[in-house]
Design an enzyme around this catalytic site. Structure first.
Site, PDB file in Angstrom:
ATOM      1  N   LYS A  39      -3.524 -12.308  17.716  1.00  0.00           N
ATOM      2  CA  LYS A  39      -2.271 -12.935  18.140  1.00  0.00           C
ATOM      3  C   LYS A  39      -2.520 -13.855  19.340  1.00  0.00           C
ATOM      4  CE  LYS A  39       2.363 -11.627  19.814  1.00  0.00           C
ATOM      5  NZ  LYS A  39       3.249 -10.486  20.125  1.00  0.00           N
ATOM      6  N   SER A  63       8.123  -6.794  18.716  1.00  0.00           N
ATOM      7  CA  SER A  63       7.231  -7.864  18.268  1.00  0.00           C
ATOM      8  C   SER A  63       6.109  -7.420  17.349  1.00  0.00           C
ATOM      9  CB  SER A  63       6.632  -8.586  19.483  1.00  0.00           C
ATOM     10  OG  SER A  63       7.625  -9.320  20.154  1.00  0.00           O
ATOM     11  N   SER A  84       7.411 -11.395  17.930  1.00  0.00           N
ATOM     12  CA  SER A  84       6.554 -12.525  18.215  1.00  0.00           C
ATOM     13  C   SER A  84       5.218 -12.495  17.479  1.00  0.00           C
ATOM     14  CB  SER A  84       6.310 -12.618  19.726  1.00  0.00           C
ATOM     15  OG  SER A  84       5.698 -11.447  20.233  1.00  0.00           O
TER      16      SER A  84
END
Length: 480
Positions: A80, A178, A154
């Site tokens: 990520k 997230s 996210s």
């Protein structure tokens, strides 16, 4: 080699150890899959292929010589883009953050030490502050189940890349769902560890170079199988989790199902998927029992908003904070006149919280943590929805202009995405997301299994049993 994309990381390690495939071949296969899917998904947005191939060749050489290698040796994976990687600094969607030198984030360094071949970064919203993954630097990531919809945020790029079988493993993060919401939206697995189990060092935000272990935020694994969650967490956590331990015997499992909460909206279709999954768990031998809210849901949500706002407020531009400060009196008045806990007034007070506000919220958290301990005396896990809706269409307007539209025609506030994820986050508990099924329109729905503090190993053993006996990953038809 045909079929490599179908294998989870555990199976890839077995193939590597048996010398049926090389690390270089696996990396080439991952890159080929990325090339096939990138135009549609835009999930992996940065790459360092020179360093990755050098790493893969070195691991192949070690295996050829019979030298000891780590538990992830040769497995290609992405990270990520809120975690620093040597050669690929975390941008968090901002160009300025990308233009710097960095070391590996602690979790990334541990994965690399275990032999992972890290080759790319996956897309995120700006500063990881949205449930959609888009930014001005890399654009929007699409959901592989429906390209017109978001994969969540996210960790949205991570979840999309996993579901499309571009990568078998990911390291993401979670402060407001997230890890969990993207996993639910894309039909994959994720684990939000007990707070403090995995180092946050090298995660952006906070600002690059910070040593802060932020309240609420965690770094954790994402995968296409529960056993892979256990494998990756055992590598990046501070202490062994025994990833080779067997899955739980479902005949001994006790699960409390939390589905009905007046303060937390829920799409009827999502509710039915979760309820059907709970019935299937019972049919597989587990003791499954409906339960009311394990704590006072309104008190939980109000405390969580204050705790969360106090953290996220640090990332707001100073000018924006000053403007919000001037509206605090009006926000307090709006709350006295009936504005709800998810209203703009409530969020304004959360973002501008004083230390005394934070202390009051922390006191509520301590009380609720004490209260929920009795629930875990009766149950191994609480099974609950992840989000009030399945993946929704892209919507890049301001938060105040966005609405969620459940299947029953209601219009609910965008911020209600904070509701179902609040229990595990505010109380610092572990939560594992597993696929539960699909809506009538074919969109995936996940459930979260919430466990007691430090109960990550047992929770993941339960998730693995459900993966093997009740419901496992299914690829999106368009990317099968």
């Amino acid at each position: 080699m045909a079929g490599l994309a179908d294998l989870d990381a555990t199976a890839l390690v077995q193939a590597l150890d048996a010398k049926r495939v090389s690390a270089v071949e696996l990396l080439k296969a991952a890159l080929a899959r990325h090339e096939e899917t990138h135009a549609s998904l835009n999930a992996v947005v940065n790459a360092d292929l020179e360093r990755a191939f050098e790493r893969a060749r070195a691991i192949d050489d070690l295996r050829f010589k019979g030298a000891p290698v780590g538990p992830l040796a040769g497995v290609p994976m992405t990270i990520k883009d809120t975690l620093d990687v040597v050669g690929m600094p975390a941008s968090s969607g901002l160009a300025d953050y990308r233009r710097r030198q960095c070391e590996d984030a602690v979790a990334v360094a541990l994965a690399r030490k275990a032999g992972a071949v890290i080759w790319g970064k996956t897309n995120v919203p700006v500063l990881a502050a949205d449930w959609q993954s888009f930014n001005g630097l890399y654009g929007a990531t699409n959901n592989p189940w429906d390209l017109a919809r978001t994969p969540g945020g996210s960790s949205g790029g991570a979840a999309a890349a996993l579901a499309a079988r571009v990568t078998p493993l990911e390291i993401g993060s979670d402060i407001g769902g997230s890890l969990r919401i993207p996993a639910s939206f894309c039909g994959v697995f994720s684990h939000k560890p007990t707070w403090g189990m995995v180092s946050q060092r090298g995660h952006v935000p906070p600002r690059p170079g910070s040593f802060v272990e932020r309240d609420l935020n965690v770094v954790g694994p994402m995968a296409r199988s529960a056993r892979d969650l256990r494998l990756l967490l055992s590598v990046i956590e501070d202490g062994p989790l025994a990833p080779k331990a067997p899955p739980m015997d479902l005949r001994t499992a006790r699960i409390g199902v939390w589905l009905d909460e007046p303060a937390f909206p829920l799409d009827p279709e999502v509710r039915e998927v979760v309820a059907a999954f709970a019935r299937d768990i019972g049919a597989a031998g587990a003791a499954v029992e409906p339960i009311p809210a394990p704590v006072d849901a309104r008190a939980l949500l109000q405390a969580y908003q204050t705790l969360l706002g106090a953290v996220l407020g640090e990332d707001l531009p100073p000018g924006a904070l000053r403007r919000m400060e001037t509206t605090r009196p009006l926000a307090r008045l709006a709350l006295r006149r009936g504005a709800g806990p998810l209203s703009l007034a409530a969020m304004t007070l959360a973002y501008t919280a004083r230390h005394t506000d934070w202390m009051a919220a922390d006191a509520v958290r301590a009380r609720l943590r004490h209260e929920i301990s009795g629930v875990f005396d009766r149950f191994d896990a609480i099974l609950a929805p992840v989000a009030p809706v399945p993946a929704f269409p892209h919507d890049h307007r301001t938060f105040q202009q966005r609405w969620l539209m459940p299947s029953d025609g209601r219009k609910i506030a965008y911020n209600t995405l904070l509701t179902w994820i609040s229990l595990a986050t505010a109380l610092r508990l572990p939560a594992t997301v597993v696929p539960a099924g699909r809506t009538s329109g074919g969109l995936p729905v996940g459930v979260q299994l919430i466990g007691p503090q430090g109960g990550d190993g047992r929770l993941l053993a339960l998730a693995q049993a459900l993966d093997e006996r009740v419901r496992s990953f299914e690829p999106p038809p368009a990317f099968a």
